[in-house]
Design a protein around this motif. Structure first.
Motif, PDB file in Angstrom:
ATOM      1  N   GLN A 133      69.139  16.082  33.259  1.00 33.86           N
ATOM      2  CA  GLN A 133      67.981  15.702  32.454  1.00 33.86           C
ATOM      3  C   GLN A 133      68.112  14.270  31.926  1.00 33.86           C
ATOM      4  O   GLN A 133      67.214  13.442  32.067  1.00 33.86           O
ATOM      5  CB  GLN A 133      67.866  16.694  31.288  1.00 33.86           C
ATOM      6  CG  GLN A 133      66.609  16.548  30.447  1.00 33.86           C
ATOM      7  CD  GLN A 133      65.378  16.859  31.266  1.00 33.86           C
ATOM      8  OE1 GLN A 133      65.332  17.855  31.971  1.00 33.86           O
ATOM      9  NE2 GLN A 133      64.374  15.995  31.198  1.00 33.86           N
ATOM     10  N   SER A 136      67.938  11.707  34.740  1.00 34.34           N
ATOM     11  CA  SER A 136      66.624  11.493  35.335  1.00 34.34           C
ATOM     12  C   SER A 136      65.704  10.783  34.334  1.00 34.34           C
ATOM     13  O   SER A 136      64.893   9.947  34.728  1.00 34.34           O
ATOM     14  CB  SER A 136      66.018  12.783  35.900  1.00 34.34           C
ATOM     15  OG  SER A 136      65.650  13.643  34.873  1.00 34.34           O
ATOM     16  N   ASP A 137      65.876  11.064  33.038  1.00 34.96           N
ATOM     17  CA  ASP A 137      65.107  10.303  32.044  1.00 34.96           C
ATOM     18  C   ASP A 137      65.467   8.819  32.101  1.00 34.96           C
ATOM     19  O   ASP A 137      64.587   7.954  31.997  1.00 34.96           O
ATOM     20  CB  ASP A 137      65.365  10.841  30.628  1.00 34.96           C
ATOM     21  CG  ASP A 137      64.651  12.162  30.385  1.00 34.96           C
ATOM     22  OD1 ASP A 137      63.794  12.527  31.222  1.00 34.96           O
ATOM     23  OD2 ASP A 137      64.940  12.833  29.391  1.00 34.96           O
ATOM     24  N   VAL A 140      63.755   7.218  34.979  1.00 35.69           N
ATOM     25  CA  VAL A 140      62.348   6.992  34.654  1.00 35.69           C
ATOM     26  C   VAL A 140      62.210   5.702  33.854  1.00 35.69           C
ATOM     27  O   VAL A 140      61.406   4.825  34.180  1.00 35.69           O
ATOM     28  CB  VAL A 140      61.773   8.167  33.837  1.00 35.69           C
ATOM     29  CG1 VAL A 140      60.396   7.817  33.296  1.00 35.69           C
ATOM     30  CG2 VAL A 140      61.705   9.425  34.674  1.00 35.69           C
ATOM     31  N   CYS A 143      62.792   2.687  36.014  1.00 33.20           N
ATOM     32  CA  CYS A 143      61.636   2.457  36.895  1.00 33.20           C
ATOM     33  C   CYS A 143      60.527   1.755  36.118  1.00 33.20           C
ATOM     34  O   CYS A 143      59.949   0.779  36.584  1.00 33.20           O
ATOM     35  CB  CYS A 143      61.105   3.795  37.405  1.00 33.20           C
ATOM     36  SG  CYS A 143      61.633   4.177  39.066  1.00 33.20           S
ATOM     37  N   ILE A 144      60.247   2.260  34.925  1.00 31.56           N
ATOM     38  CA  ILE A 144      59.196   1.658  34.111  1.00 31.56           C
ATOM     39  C   ILE A 144      59.616   0.235  33.712  1.00 31.56           C
ATOM     40  O   ILE A 144      58.794  -0.679  33.683  1.00 31.56           O
ATOM     41  CB  ILE A 144      58.905   2.527  32.868  1.00 31.56           C
ATOM     42  CG1 ILE A 144      58.425   3.917  33.311  1.00 31.56           C
ATOM     43  CG2 ILE A 144      57.845   1.875  31.979  1.00 31.56           C
ATOM     44  CD1 ILE A 144      58.326   4.928  32.191  1.00 31.56           C
ATOM     45  N   VAL A 147      58.801  -2.098  36.420  1.00 30.79           N
ATOM     46  CA  VAL A 147      57.366  -2.371  36.408  1.00 30.79           C
ATOM     47  C   VAL A 147      57.014  -3.374  35.310  1.00 30.79           C
ATOM     48  O   VAL A 147      56.219  -4.289  35.515  1.00 30.79           O
ATOM     49  CB  VAL A 147      56.593  -1.059  36.208  1.00 30.79           C
ATOM     50  CG1 VAL A 147      55.131  -1.333  35.949  1.00 30.79           C
ATOM     51  CG2 VAL A 147      56.776  -0.165  37.416  1.00 30.79           C
TER      52      VAL A 147
ATOM     53  N   PHE B 116      55.274   4.968  41.924  1.00 29.57           N
ATOM     54  CA  PHE B 116      56.290   5.993  41.710  1.00 29.57           C
ATOM     55  C   PHE B 116      56.617   6.107  40.215  1.00 29.57           C
ATOM     56  O   PHE B 116      56.667   7.201  39.651  1.00 29.57           O
ATOM     57  CB  PHE B 116      57.532   5.596  42.508  1.00 29.57           C
ATOM     58  CG  PHE B 116      58.466   6.733  42.786  1.00 29.57           C
ATOM     59  CD1 PHE B 116      58.124   7.732  43.692  1.00 29.57           C
ATOM     60  CD2 PHE B 116      59.695   6.810  42.173  1.00 29.57           C
ATOM     61  CE1 PHE B 116      58.991   8.776  43.962  1.00 29.57           C
ATOM     62  CE2 PHE B 116      60.579   7.850  42.431  1.00 29.57           C
ATOM     63  CZ  PHE B 116      60.218   8.833  43.327  1.00 29.57           C
ATOM     64  N   ALA B 117      56.814   4.959  39.582  1.00 30.43           N
ATOM     65  CA  ALA B 117      57.145   4.955  38.157  1.00 30.43           C
ATOM     66  C   ALA B 117      56.003   5.511  37.314  1.00 30.43           C
ATOM     67  O   ALA B 117      56.228   6.254  36.355  1.00 30.43           O
ATOM     68  CB  ALA B 117      57.498   3.536  37.703  1.00 30.43           C
ATOM     69  N   ILE B 120      56.156   9.312  37.565  1.00 32.02           N
ATOM     70  CA  ILE B 120      57.166   9.963  36.742  1.00 32.02           C
ATOM     71  C   ILE B 120      56.895   9.752  35.260  1.00 32.02           C
ATOM     72  O   ILE B 120      57.182  10.624  34.449  1.00 32.02           O
ATOM     73  CB  ILE B 120      58.627   9.590  37.115  1.00 32.02           C
ATOM     74  CG1 ILE B 120      58.773   8.145  37.547  1.00 32.02           C
ATOM     75  CG2 ILE B 120      59.136  10.486  38.202  1.00 32.02           C
ATOM     76  CD1 ILE B 120      60.160   7.797  38.087  1.00 32.02           C
ATOM     77  N   GLU B 121      56.289   8.627  34.922  1.00 34.14           N
ATOM     78  CA  GLU B 121      55.909   8.399  33.526  1.00 34.14           C
ATOM     79  C   GLU B 121      54.911   9.477  33.079  1.00 34.14           C
ATOM     80  O   GLU B 121      55.040  10.068  32.010  1.00 34.14           O
ATOM     81  CB  GLU B 121      55.271   7.012  33.387  1.00 34.14           C
ATOM     82  CG  GLU B 121      55.028   6.592  31.953  1.00 34.14           C
ATOM     83  CD  GLU B 121      54.409   5.192  31.885  1.00 34.14           C
ATOM     84  OE1 GLU B 121      53.851   4.724  32.904  1.00 34.14           O
ATOM     85  OE2 GLU B 121      54.480   4.588  30.806  1.00 34.14           O
ATOM     86  N   THR B 124      56.527  12.908  32.490  1.00 36.29           N
ATOM     87  CA  THR B 124      57.309  13.113  31.267  1.00 36.29           C
ATOM     88  C   THR B 124      56.442  13.633  30.122  1.00 36.29           C
ATOM     89  O   THR B 124      56.955  14.216  29.181  1.00 36.29           O
ATOM     90  CB  THR B 124      58.005  11.808  30.810  1.00 36.29           C
ATOM     91  OG1 THR B 124      57.026  10.773  30.745  1.00 36.29           O
ATOM     92  CG2 THR B 124      59.104  11.407  31.763  1.00 36.29           C
ATOM     93  N   HIS B 132      58.432  19.571  35.103  1.00 34.59           N
ATOM     94  CA  HIS B 132      59.246  18.361  35.168  1.00 34.59           C
ATOM     95  C   HIS B 132      60.375  18.533  36.190  1.00 34.59           C
ATOM     96  O   HIS B 132      60.607  17.691  37.057  1.00 34.59           O
ATOM     97  CB  HIS B 132      59.812  18.104  33.762  1.00 34.59           C
ATOM     98  CG  HIS B 132      60.387  16.744  33.589  1.00 34.59           C
ATOM     99  ND1 HIS B 132      60.679  16.193  32.373  1.00 34.59           N
ATOM    100  CD2 HIS B 132      60.735  15.823  34.497  1.00 34.59           C
ATOM    101  CE1 HIS B 132      61.172  14.993  32.546  1.00 34.59           C
ATOM    102  NE2 HIS B 132      61.224  14.740  33.819  1.00 34.59           N
ATOM    103  N   GLN B 133      61.065  19.666  36.071  1.00 38.43           N
ATOM    104  CA  GLN B 133      62.199  19.970  36.944  1.00 38.43           C
ATOM    105  C   GLN B 133      61.780  20.042  38.413  1.00 38.43           C
ATOM    106  O   GLN B 133      62.391  19.421  39.281  1.00 38.43           O
ATOM    107  CB  GLN B 133      62.795  21.316  36.492  1.00 38.43           C
ATOM    108  CG  GLN B 133      64.068  21.704  37.192  1.00 38.43           C
ATOM    109  CD  GLN B 133      65.188  20.750  36.846  1.00 38.43           C
ATOM    110  OE1 GLN B 133      65.369  20.399  35.688  1.00 38.43           O
ATOM    111  NE2 GLN B 133      65.914  20.277  37.844  1.00 38.43           N
ATOM    112  N   SER B 136      60.733  16.622  39.741  1.00 36.68           N
ATOM    113  CA  SER B 136      61.809  15.660  39.978  1.00 36.68           C
ATOM    114  C   SER B 136      62.666  16.100  41.156  1.00 36.68           C
ATOM    115  O   SER B 136      63.138  15.265  41.927  1.00 36.68           O
ATOM    116  CB  SER B 136      62.625  15.384  38.711  1.00 36.68           C
ATOM    117  OG  SER B 136      63.383  16.492  38.358  1.00 36.68           O
TER     118      SER B 136
END
Lengths: 323, 323
Positions: A133, A136-137, A140, A143-144, A147, B116-117, B120-121, B124, B132-133, B136
């Motif tokens: 968890q 993966s957070d 995220v 990734c942001i 961007v 992609f970002a 996933i944003e 969340t 979520h699980q 991902s």
């Protein structure tokens, strides 16, 4: 004191992680294999694995468990660098050619994707759902962050808040998570995990601010790329951001560079010297120190293991590092 | 019957999803904005959102909840296409220029990363940790699928198992997850979710096999790119894989193309005709039918809502589609 002196006692475990990085990254595809090995050989401080190892000293230290988080964390970091270099059109990193310049953007894209995928593949094997968890957070957020970097590039109209949020996602979160996961992997108490997370966050912020300062004040030899590179790639960092506010003439110079002007080496030196005169570097150092002081404070909450002294030394090193 | 006829009754909810896709993808950065809009306007069947909507009919249908999973699922799909086009060096998709050909690989890389970002944003924000699980995990599988595609590209020495595993990750998993998450989002019973997942998996496998067949047998106009494109980009799919085993001469021709030979249009036509004669297309259709039959069978377990008939029609459509 050199950074490596601080974690000299961890060298055999760092070597194990290095070996695991090598075997995880190994690919059948010929270009992918070469690009990944090039990246691995280009080195790096491996500071994230070091944080993981040190944090592991606060629980039932077990290198096998620690490796399982240290390796994906370093891989995520490496993957993000490869994509960053594409975004920044960066020829050099640490004096070595980047993947995008040695091959091309296509190879850099899929090498980054590949390393990222290997990282998350390895993570799925982890027994603790919490690790999964948290990692993966962090992905995220990164990734942001990428961007945000694209969005803010070539935009001179930024403020401190935007800058801090960007470096948090770009750097601080992954270091914070490294500290936390090292402790979590070996079942250190939850308060210790959270203190280490906050320590890592503050050290990470200071680390990136220092990085951004050094881009202006270190020599080309120390940086492994020309000074002022960030600005020339359209990235507005704290020293420039602060001095633009206080010096109208400098402001218009900086805006021109961000809008695509390619200054001569001599002209760039003058701009850097104006940034210093306008207080951009001093202000940034103060900001970095503020984060470091918060990091020291977090360490006070931790039990007195020898690793605590290493964490302290690393924070101190970041405050004084020259490159 | 056209595909859109099957889900004509969903058109107002599909329009809502389309609008949400648009606003989610909206960016400040000028190039990112243009590239994303170009991608959105290039269309696509939006088949994943359709699966989500139909699956939502098996619970307390609520478009607001359904949107929250349909939008990221379509975004993940779109992001993967953008990166795939870089890997395949593909000029055209659905008759429109790809981002990598309209701009370049650099823009394609960061547009894919951006979308992609955003996906996933958005994920969340989802209240249900299970969503979520599952999402991902699907992203992990797709990332690994991309890596497998890179690894297997230009490699003619593959077998059926490798091909099936690759298309599972490339296509089937995301469709399976679309079906499952639509049901999960509106609290449909767990058995329904799992049946829909298996339905989606089997339909997804048949869908990709049919796609791979059409690359050989449809016209350039229907495909929006030249026939035999897969082979010319080094991608060995089922029809070629099967016929290579049965025809030594054809085998050497295919190996040459994969190794970089650029056949004339006429020559490509002959190779396609040999692939048909060697039974590669018939075998692939049989394989597709096998998956479709499994999909029909899964539907039998579902309660008799009208959406069940739509699921049935979509599977039937996939078995007979011409492009």
């Amino acid at each position: 004191m050199k950074l490596t002196d601080i974690y000299w006692h961890l060298r055999s475990d760092i070597a194990k992680i290095e070996k695991e990085l090598e075997s995880t990254i190994d690919a059948n595809h010929p270009v992918l294999k070469k690009a990944s090995i090039h990246l691995l050989k280009a080195g790096g401080k491996r500071i994230r694995p070091v944080f993981v190892l040190l944090a592991g000293k606060f629980g039932n230290y077990d290198i096998e468990k620690i490796k399982q988080v240290a390796v994906p964390l370093e891989l995520i970091h490496m993957a993000s660098l490869v994509h960053d270099d594409v975004i920044d059109d960066a020829e050099l990193r640490r004096g070595k050619k980047t993947i995008m310049s040695k091959w091309d953007n296509r190879v850099a894209m899929y090498t980054g994707d590949y390393i990222f995928a290997r990282a998350i593949e390895m993570t799925t094997n982890c027994e603790k759902p919490e690790v999964h968890q948290i990692l993966s957070d962090a992905m995220v957020e990164m990734c942001i962050g990428e961007v945000e970097q694209i969005r803010d590039q070539y935009n001179w109209n930024q403020n401190l808040k935007i800058y801090l949020r960007r470096i948090k996602r770009k750097t601080a979160i992954l270091i914070a998570v490294s500290c936390r996961l090292g402790a979590l992997a070996v079942d250190a108490p939850r308060e210790v995990q959270l203190s280490l997370y906050r320590y890592g966050y503050n050290v990470g912020m200071a680390f990136q601010i220092t990085d951004d300062i050094l881009d202006f004040i270190a020599t080309e030899k120390e940086l492994g790329k020309p000074a002022g590179s960030d600005l020339q790639h359209g990235n507005v960092t704290l020293p420039a951001l602060f001095s633009m506010k206080n010096d109208e003439v400098l402001r218009s110079y900086i805006i021109n560079i961000i809008n695509g002007d390619k200054p001569e080496k001599k002209e760039m030196e003058e701009i850097i010297s104006s940034i210093k005169q306008a207080g951009g570097v001093d202000y940034s150092f103060e900001m970095s120190d503020r984060y470091l002081n918060k990091a020291y404070k977090e360490l006070e909450n931790l039990p007195d293991f020898p690793a605590k002294e290493s964490f302290y030394q690393i924070a101190k090193y970041i405050g004084t590092r020259k490159y």
